[in-house]
Design an enzyme around this catalytic site. Structure first.
Site, PDB file in Angstrom:
ATOM      1  N   CYS A 111      -5.664   1.507  -0.464  1.00 32.03           N
ATOM      2  CA  CYS A 111      -4.542   0.653   0.095  1.00 32.03           C
ATOM      3  C   CYS A 111      -3.304   0.891  -0.645  1.00 32.03           C
ATOM      4  O   CYS A 111      -2.298   0.900  -0.278  1.00 32.03           O
ATOM      5  CB  CYS A 111      -4.795  -0.964  -0.263  1.00 32.03           C
ATOM      6  SG  CYS A 111      -5.183  -1.237  -1.724  1.00 32.03           S
TER       7      CYS A 111
ATOM      8  N   HIS B 179       2.334  -3.419  -0.940  1.00 34.87           N
ATOM      9  CA  HIS B 179       2.010  -2.510  -1.850  1.00 34.87           C
ATOM     10  C   HIS B 179       3.514  -1.691  -1.890  1.00 34.87           C
ATOM     11  O   HIS B 179       3.858  -1.122  -0.827  1.00 34.87           O
ATOM     12  CB  HIS B 179       1.146  -1.664  -1.960  1.00 34.87           C
ATOM     13  CG  HIS B 179      -0.275  -2.213  -2.414  1.00 34.87           C
ATOM     14  ND1 HIS B 179      -0.396  -3.574  -2.660  1.00 34.87           N
ATOM     15  CD2 HIS B 179      -1.667  -1.556  -2.332  1.00 34.87           C
ATOM     16  CE1 HIS B 179      -1.866  -3.805  -2.729  1.00 34.87           C
ATOM     17  NE2 HIS B 179      -2.549  -2.611  -2.524  1.00 34.87           N
TER      18      HIS B 179
END
Lengths: 349, 349, 349, 349
Positions: D150, D243
């Site tokens: 991720c 993120h």
């Protein structure tokens, strides 16, 4: 003066860590034993705590090098502070009492026992008169005393002087509780960021019952509970430390708002006892519109004082106000230490 | 069908932005005018909003190119949504009503006026019968309707069906309110991180009074307020959107917990009216221990439904429960839009 | 010993409050003057600060009763700490220097002036040799010294001993900065909850330039900047206090990881100077995997020490590590106080 | 059209829940099997998930009544999405591939296998040519494809078009990662409130290696990794989803800032493939000073687009910028679903 040797039962958890942190440099007590589960035993506290020490600062060096022992009554100390998990605290604390130790416990297990004081020195020191009865149960010189649940303490502290003077009739309280109350790892971050959890398992019954024992009396060797009702709603909010409580109160005696504030501000029953952890005063009333606030007020009296604010008329009961207390200091380790200090002062150790 | 032209008064603030966002793609209404202070006037909405658009997504392109006008009654629309700041909303909304506009306002200024409906279509649609009286005050075909305060709406929604069937007697409520209720920039981050602010200026009186008008009746051309008392304590917590409320309730009629839950679950007075913004059902009861939670439940019914949970006995009043509502959707722009939809459906536009 | 009288310029803002808080009980300095804008002047500090005091604890009583004065050079003190906003600090600080005051400033305005030391006592105390040159500019016995930007300080502290020994070649740094750096009200809560803001106005140029002056030399009456480049990316994160920085470093001399850690751990140039605010050591290297962390490490050395961790090889430059510093203590008021302490010790006051 | 039957391996964890949520109403795929550990097997998914469903909305009713099975290759489906924990994913996914299933996995275990595509359809669809080789390893018609870590995905998406045109030379990246990446319960709230954790176990090596496989080529039946270095520093911040990455980039070919932005904005290799989950465009460049921001930008393209911003010159490498991606959608379940959609479109299912 030789300091009294004390042991910490459940020394590795969050409350155990707080005990060690708060007892560092204590003038009367010296941590000589740290006890935990079998899994941790026989290594130094420093080794066991690698990556697990979560309170501010580092482990006090003297404690760091102690060897962790199991929680069996072979510790070299007179007094034990218990931070044991409630899943094991019940029988373990009894074992220590039977073996002649004084146990000042933060666990919930024995709080409501008929011969165990649920003690706040400022409020119900007379409840200690039950101790001989407990000693005879154990057949030893040991006994257990307990301090209240972290959400009950702030409420009781605010109610104690009011109850004495104006007789509390009814309490409705909604709590906004800090996260450290759930220990570590405790509440997952995904549950509290941009969120509130309107439930804490087992908390509401404690907030509704413990104050009634504390504010009750000891009559003929029996605790008579205070004669009023509390209705509690408990929530967990995005705050590290500090339990804020929104309280609505009905009183049996008439009282003005000024009467209540005066009563709080005059409350300082321990003020010349020179207990190291006793805050003076134990209750602080702030007159600003927007206080108490957890982050800004929780460290009053080194986390041992409770802060009250926003007293105003209530259209349903008589008044409403907010009260704040530090849940892991006054509401846990600090409370148990103050209790032990009081025992020492009264020659009960 | 030609969509009805609508203008947004106070189009640049947080609530104004929500109006624009929620009206994008609305089947009945089309934003044709955006009005704000003189400072913003005569530039496109896109220009004015550079760095100021704070709700999710981008400015709808059609609105972005509209020229911002001043808040004077020369807008080309039949209906105005008012997101005006309360420091100016009072006279400005009156000017628009006098000039013949229908004003669906989210501002507090006229909520308690004796001929202005404080409307929740699910609850007190009959209050619209006061409109002719208001029109004659303005001497025009215009009028003002208002939606309740963002902390009052969830409470009233939960109380409305109970009050109808069991007659509410007493309410004590503590709110845990989201930050978007304070607008932008609103609450400084330094005030709410690791903290709670136990005060919101002017909020408690609104929560204590508005529900009584809404749950009251319109009798002989006068609003008769509901005959019970509310005592409110309002706090600001670390939550972006969503007001959670801890409610203690006393009822005049006997009711079981199952009765209350049934009453909530059966409540759906708008269910065949096909209003675009009306949630069906408007009240959701969740049976989990730990709900409603702001982040997890605020978007029910696209932010227009209220979520109730944790109904349990109260030892002081009769019951206690939690209710949650989305403060900037149901509690602000979405509420005002639903009100206007209802007016349209009833041919009052 | 008589304490030296000091004044606080810009005493009402966040940094001003920190000066007052940190100077309370200072062994050498005594706050005798608090100065602010005309708007605040002529009332006591306590009155002016109602609802505006935001640092922990209460206003020190002696300061609370001081009358706030305007920022004109008629203050009864030898030394002024400047927490003035950069919009006014430039000419105001000059006025004080001309009038003969020593100004220890936290403002950015004069940091890069060719005769103003940008001082960190542990790093470039020799830069104070420029002061006579500055005094002759003002034609007085006054002068200005400055401390670095709150995001530059941690970086320079970590680089200083490395640069001396291994010659820094290249620095890439990404900062994760606490919210108090933006003052009060500062960053709106709606901007940082569940969010990061990857921009701080004017910050990156300061982080890229200030360290080069500090790590440069004073040659022939001129500052010669250090001969390497810094590339900075600055972000604002959901942290109250503490700036964490992710640093990639290239060195001109070869060095092992152990060399770097040793160099940091041996760094303590002020260790026998007995400056009240000087931390000893000023740099702490933590060997845990997951440190430094803002909340857990920012208070090292009373907020005056910097904490370094996670040193590891970098595949692009030579090494990478994290460094943390307390932005409102070492990075603002505390830094300026330490600077003044150093001046006092060296008889420059 | 009959939808293709799909199973979810590891259906009870956070990523498993996301798969179920994102696949609800999918035009091509229908969840017919939910598989988990033995402990959960043989009860309905609704029963198993009581108190454990943590993504927004409720469990889709059709999935809620499915019986949870064990992760053995007796599921009635052609395609399996794997959200298995890495402690068990390795051999389990192999078992499914051998038994002839296509496994689209989010787990890390097989990402770097020499015959397993680490797939981003916009970037390296040609890597699917390795599949026959893998099938012959299993001796079946089954095979495994994987999607990247991720924290790697956003970086690769931003680098892919630049690398093709300007040849990436060096990358230094610091990540600020959301909490959902750690699953549930994941990161304790006590670790991230008012804090940053500058470490995520095992993350930096993945960010440093996976992009090189993805951006490499398939030559003569072998993956040839891209020929540049990445140096990563990974941190966990107080953000739910998203993120954010601070990237410094060196290029082998000369390019202006405008070239880079044009290259990003022209990147849309799937734009006429009509894959249900493919965002168009997959990269969005925002020109505001202070974007991308996790909360405000993570849902672009339903969480499948990556957002780039703040491109500026770097004094050490060539440029620096920020990139954001949604870690549990594009960076986990959504990525694996898009991969499967691509397989379906290319008749590889």
């Amino acid at each position: 003066m030789n300091r009294i040797k004390v042991g910490i039962l459940g020394a590795t958890g969050m409350v155990g860590q707080r005990f060690i942190q708060l007892l560092e440099g204590h003038p009367w007590f010296e941590v000589t034993e740290v006890a935990a589960s079998e899994r941790s035993a026989n290594r130094t506290y420093a080794e066991v705590m690698q990556g697990r020490w979560k309170v501010e600062g580092d482990i006090p060096p003297r404690v760091a090098q102690l060897t962790v022992k199991e929680c069996t009554p072979e510790l070299d100390c007179r007094l034990c502070f218990s931070a044991l998990d409630s899943s094991v605290a019940g029988p373990l604390e009894e074992t220590f009492a039977q073996a002649g130790y004084v146990v000042s416990s933060n666990s919930r297990n024995h709080r409501m026992d008929p011969d165990v004081p649920l003690l706040i020195p400022e409020v119900n020191a007379d409840h200690l008169a039950i101790i001989p009865q407990q000693k005879s149960r154990w057949g030893s010189n040991g006994y257990i005393i307990t301090n209240p649940n972290c959400a009950a303490i702030g409420l009781v502290m605010a109610l104690a002087p009011l109850h004495k003077r104006f007789d509390v009739d009814k309490i409705i309280v909604t709590t906004l509780q800090g996260l450290s109350g759930a220990g570590y790892p405790g509440v997952p971050s995904l549950d509290v960021i941009d969120n509130v959890v309107p439930f804490i398992g087992g908390e509401e019954p404690k907030v509704e019952s413990e104050p009634l024992k504390i504010l009750g009396s000891l009559n003929g060797g029996q605790f008579v509970f205070a004669d009023f009702q509390i209705s509690a709603s408990c929530t967990r909010v995005h705050v590290l430390d500090g339990h804020l409580e929104s309280v609505n109160i009905g009183l049996k005696q008439k009282a003005s708002a000024a009467d209540l504030i005066d009563t709080w501000q005059e409350f300082d029953p321990l003020n010349n006892q020179e207990l190291p952890s006793a805050p003076s005063p134990p209750l602080i009333y702030r007159r600003e519109d927007d206080r108490p606030q957890p982050r800004r007020d929780r460290n009053e009296g080194n986390g041992m004082a409770c802060v009250v604010g926003r007293l105003r008329k209530c259209s349903i009961l008589d008044y409403k106000f907010f009260v704040l207390s530090h849940n892991t200091i006054r509401g846990a380790a600090g409370g148990a230490i103050l209790n032990a200090e009081y025992l020492f002062k009264k020659d009960l150790l």
